[in-house]
Design an enzyme around this catalytic site. Sequence first.
Site, PDB file in Angstrom:
ATOM      1  N   LYS A  83       0.848  -1.188   0.000  1.00  0.00           N
ATOM      2  CA  LYS A  83       0.000   0.000   0.000  1.00  0.00           C
ATOM      3  C   LYS A  83       0.888   1.245   0.000  1.00  0.00           C
ATOM      4  O   LYS A  83       1.791   1.370   0.847  1.00  0.00           O
ATOM      5  CB  LYS A  83      -0.871  -0.042   1.264  1.00  0.00           C
ATOM      6  CG  LYS A  83      -2.267   0.498   1.114  1.00  0.00           C
ATOM      7  CD  LYS A  83      -3.050   0.155   2.381  1.00  0.00           C
ATOM      8  CE  LYS A  83      -4.396   0.805   2.415  1.00  0.00           C
ATOM      9  NZ  LYS A  83      -5.049   0.606   3.723  1.00  0.00           N
TER      10      LYS A  83
HETATM   11  O1  G3P Z   1      -7.868   1.495   5.554  1.00  0.00           O
HETATM   12  C1  G3P Z   1      -8.265   2.732   5.106  1.00  0.00           C
HETATM   13  C2  G3P Z   1      -9.667   3.155   5.468  1.00  0.00           C
HETATM   14  O2  G3P Z   1     -10.557   2.112   5.276  1.00  0.00           O
HETATM   15  C3  G3P Z   1      -9.791   3.868   6.774  1.00  0.00           C
HETATM   16  O3  G3P Z   1     -11.125   4.044   7.193  1.00  0.00           O
HETATM   17  O4  G3P Z   1     -12.778   4.665   8.923  1.00  0.00           O
HETATM   18  O5  G3P Z   1     -10.367   5.294   9.250  1.00  0.00           O
HETATM   19  O6  G3P Z   1     -11.758   6.446   7.554  1.00  0.00           O
HETATM   20  P1  G3P Z   1     -11.531   5.168   8.289  1.00  0.00           P
END
Ligand code: G3P
Length: 227
Positions: A83
């Site tokens: 990533k």
């Molecule tokens: O892994 C990246 C993403 O899914 C993060 O989600 O909930 O932290 O905005 P969030």
Amino acid sequence: MKFFLDTADIAEIRDLAATGLVDGVTTNPSLVAKSGRNFIEVVREICGVVSGPVSAETTATDHPTMLAEGRKLAKIAKNIAVKVPLTPDGLKTCKMLHAEGAMVNVTLCFSAAQAILAAKAGATFVSPFVGRLDDIGESGMALIRDIVEIYRQYQGFKTEVLVASIRHPMHVVEAAKLGAQIGTMPPTVMRQLFLHPLTDKGLAAFLADWKKTGQSILGDAKAAAAE
Ligand code: G3P
């Protein structure tokens, strides 16, 4: 639509992978920090549980260091997707890792223009963050619609749309309606997908009526197996 789990919690991954419905896993530095585990160790363990892509994120911001990190991460297991952030250095790294045969997930995508760049850089996956766009009053799903539409115009774009920052089941449903290939979601959201009060109510009624019949589908076999 493929379902990825967005977590570094190995117990949750094992539990939900047992349903046979988990196609991959995504992690990020925040999720690794939350797990309290050693990064390389936890990612290696996840790769042993799930056969699909497991995203492991680089943490350098400059291209040479990011490339070295990516190469190291790619060696952990065959199903690692490295990533990288959607920055000039990240996309340069993406292009090189792609040329070397590694899967690459370009993360922190917040615009269609950025998604075009990720596809041009040979990303295996692009991760638009729908929840974080909703949080600032923009529409995460409008971005997914744009990216899906743009990618469909070009056969040369092989990048899959990995909808990230999913916060609730409707994000999954809307992304599926738009044709996004993948949704990555916290375990809590995946569990919510199974639920409907009418399913519980209907099942309880069926079981109550079945009990009245006094029958057993397995009959004696069930009793024998229990012995
Ligand atoms: O892994 C990246 C993403 O899914 C993060 O989600 O909930 O932290 O905005 P969030």
